[in-house]
Write a protein that holds these residues in place. Structure first.
Motif, short mmCIF file in Angstrom:
data_model
loop_
_atom_site.label_atom_id
_atom_site.label_comp_id
_atom_site.label_asym_id
_atom_site.label_seq_id
_atom_site.Cartn_x
_atom_site.Cartn_y
_atom_site.Cartn_z
N SER A 254 -0.80 6.35 -18.91
CA SER A 254 -0.08 5.71 -17.80
C SER A 254 0.57 6.75 -16.89
CB SER A 254 0.99 4.77 -18.37
OG SER A 254 1.73 4.18 -17.33
N ILE A 255 1.19 7.76 -17.48
CA ILE A 255 1.83 8.82 -16.70
C ILE A 255 0.78 9.60 -15.90
CG2 ILE A 255 3.08 11.02 -16.90
CD1 ILE A 255 4.59 9.71 -19.28
N ALA A 256 -0.35 9.88 -16.53
CA ALA A 256 -1.42 10.62 -15.83
C ALA A 256 -1.98 9.80 -14.67
CB ALA A 256 -2.54 10.97 -16.81
N ILE A 257 -2.21 8.53 -14.88
CA ILE A 257 -2.71 7.67 -13.80
C ILE A 257 -1.69 7.59 -12.68
CG2 ILE A 257 -3.24 5.26 -13.20
CD1 ILE A 257 -4.61 5.07 -15.97
N GLN A 258 -0.42 7.46 -13.03
CA GLN A 258 0.63 7.39 -12.02
C GLN A 258 0.69 8.68 -11.21
OE1 GLN A 258 2.26 4.37 -11.68
NE2 GLN A 258 2.62 5.32 -9.73
N ALA A 259 0.54 9.82 -11.87
CA ALA A 259 0.56 11.10 -11.15
C ALA A 259 -0.63 11.19 -10.19
CB ALA A 259 0.53 12.26 -12.14
N LYS A 260 -1.78 10.72 -10.62
CA LYS A 260 -2.96 10.73 -9.75
C LYS A 260 -2.77 9.81 -8.55
CE LYS A 260 -6.05 11.77 -13.56
NZ LYS A 260 -7.13 11.26 -14.43
N LEU A 261 -2.22 8.63 -8.80
CA LEU A 261 -1.96 7.71 -7.69
C LEU A 261 -0.92 8.29 -6.72
CD1 LEU A 261 -1.89 4.30 -9.57
CD2 LEU A 261 -3.62 5.10 -7.97
N ASP A 262 0.11 8.91 -7.27
CA ASP A 262 1.13 9.54 -6.42
C ASP A 262 0.50 10.60 -5.53
OD1 ASP A 262 3.09 7.93 -7.48
OD2 ASP A 262 4.01 9.49 -8.72
N GLU A 263 -0.41 11.38 -6.09
CA GLU A 263 -1.07 12.42 -5.29
C GLU A 263 -1.93 11.80 -4.20
OE1 GLU A 263 -2.30 16.28 -4.04
OE2 GLU A 263 -0.51 15.41 -4.96
N LEU A 264 -2.63 10.72 -4.51
CA LEU A 264 -3.43 10.04 -3.49
C LEU A 264 -2.54 9.48 -2.38
CD1 LEU A 264 -6.05 8.16 -5.68
CD2 LEU A 264 -6.46 10.09 -4.15
N VAL A 265 -1.41 8.93 -2.74
CA VAL A 265 -0.46 8.43 -1.74
C VAL A 265 0.03 9.57 -0.88
CG1 VAL A 265 1.85 7.44 -1.43
CG2 VAL A 265 0.25 6.38 -3.02
N ARG A 266 0.35 10.68 -1.53
CA ARG A 266 0.91 11.83 -0.82
C ARG A 266 -0.05 12.39 0.22
NH1 ARG A 266 0.88 17.04 -0.70
NH2 ARG A 266 -0.66 17.28 -2.34
N VAL A 267 -1.34 12.44 -0.09
CA VAL A 267 -2.30 13.10 0.80
C VAL A 267 -2.97 12.14 1.79
CG1 VAL A 267 -2.75 14.95 -0.84
CG2 VAL A 267 -4.24 12.94 -0.82
N THR A 268 -2.62 10.87 1.74
CA THR A 268 -3.20 9.91 2.68
C THR A 268 -2.12 9.42 3.64
OG1 THR A 268 -2.76 8.02 1.25
CG2 THR A 268 -4.89 9.12 0.98
N LYS A 269 -2.49 8.45 4.46
CA LYS A 269 -1.55 7.90 5.43
C LYS A 269 -0.64 6.84 4.81
CE LYS A 269 -4.44 8.80 9.40
NZ LYS A 269 -5.13 8.28 10.56
N ALA A 270 -0.75 6.65 3.50
CA ALA A 270 0.10 5.66 2.83
C ALA A 270 1.55 6.12 2.89
CB ALA A 270 -0.34 5.49 1.38
N LYS A 271 2.44 5.18 2.69
CA LYS A 271 3.87 5.50 2.74
C LYS A 271 4.28 6.27 1.48
CE LYS A 271 5.08 1.38 5.32
NZ LYS A 271 5.76 0.09 5.27
N ASN A 272 4.88 7.43 1.68
CA ASN A 272 5.35 8.24 0.55
C ASN A 272 6.47 7.56 -0.22
OD1 ASN A 272 3.50 10.28 0.90
ND2 ASN A 272 4.86 11.52 2.17
N ALA A 273 7.05 6.52 0.34
CA ALA A 273 8.11 5.78 -0.35
C ALA A 273 7.60 5.17 -1.64
CB ALA A 273 8.67 4.69 0.57
N PHE A 274 6.28 4.98 -1.76
CA PHE A 274 5.73 4.39 -2.97
C PHE A 274 5.67 5.37 -4.14
CE2 PHE A 274 4.11 1.44 0.21
CZ PHE A 274 4.44 0.24 -0.40
N ILE A 275 5.79 6.65 -3.84
CA ILE A 275 5.75 7.64 -4.92
C ILE A 275 7.00 7.48 -5.79
CG2 ILE A 275 5.86 10.11 -5.45
CD1 ILE A 275 4.10 10.60 -3.01
N GLY A 276 6.77 7.31 -7.07
CA GLY A 276 7.87 7.21 -8.03
C GLY A 276 8.45 5.83 -8.21
N ILE A 277 7.82 4.80 -7.63
CA ILE A 277 8.41 3.46 -7.77
C ILE A 277 8.37 2.94 -9.20
CG2 ILE A 277 7.94 2.85 -5.37
CD1 ILE A 277 5.76 0.93 -6.40
N GLU A 278 7.57 3.58 -10.05
CA GLU A 278 7.54 3.15 -11.45
C GLU A 278 8.87 3.38 -12.15
OE1 GLU A 278 6.13 7.39 -11.41
OE2 GLU A 278 5.78 5.64 -10.17
#
Length: 145
Positions: free
Chosen positions: A73-97
């Protein structure tokens, strides 16, 4: 060092426990135990052996499986956070877990609302495009004349 050793062992046990041969082996153990019942007169000790064995295995497997799932779960979350960070998605979603359930639910509702709005806008654009294009029959008829 202990953490790496534990992780390696937990991974190997989780992988082994998920294989069909592990299930078959457990079934064989149960059948051998059941068949041996008459030999031991279905005694309390005979029953205690299977009860104790299954309780110990279950107790240990719960911790190993939880450890493996936590890491995954932590590894998947880190991967998703990285995808959010490098795309046009809102960085506010990083760490919402790490937020409370109510705060995460608020983010989910915002995402659903944004998705519905986007769907409406796409549908409106499609309607506008179809209205702007002359129908193929009208175009063909005009071309013939």
């Amino acid at each position: 060092m202990f953490s790496k050793l534990f992780t390696r062992i937990a991974n190997q046990v989780a992988i082994a426990a998920g294989k069909p041969i592990a299930f078959i082996l457990c079934c064989i153990i149960i059948v051998v135990w059941a068949v041996s019942g008459p030999l031991f007169g279905f005694s309390d000790t005979w029953q205690l052996i299977i009860n104790t064995g299954t309780t110990i295995v279950t107790f240990l497997m719960v911790f190993l499986i939880q450890n493996t799932q936590n890491r995954d779960s932590i590894a998947i979350q880190a991967k998703l956070d990285e995808l959010v960070r490098v795309t046009k998605a809102k960085n506010a979603f990083i760490g919402i877990e790490h937020l409370t359930e109510e705060e995460v639910e608020k983010f989910r509702r915002q995402c659903e609302a944004a998705a519905r709005k986007s769907d409406r806008e796409l549908a409106e654009q499609a309607v506008k495009q179809t209205q702007q294009r002359p129908s193929s029959r009208t175009s063909k008829a005009k071309a013939r004349t």
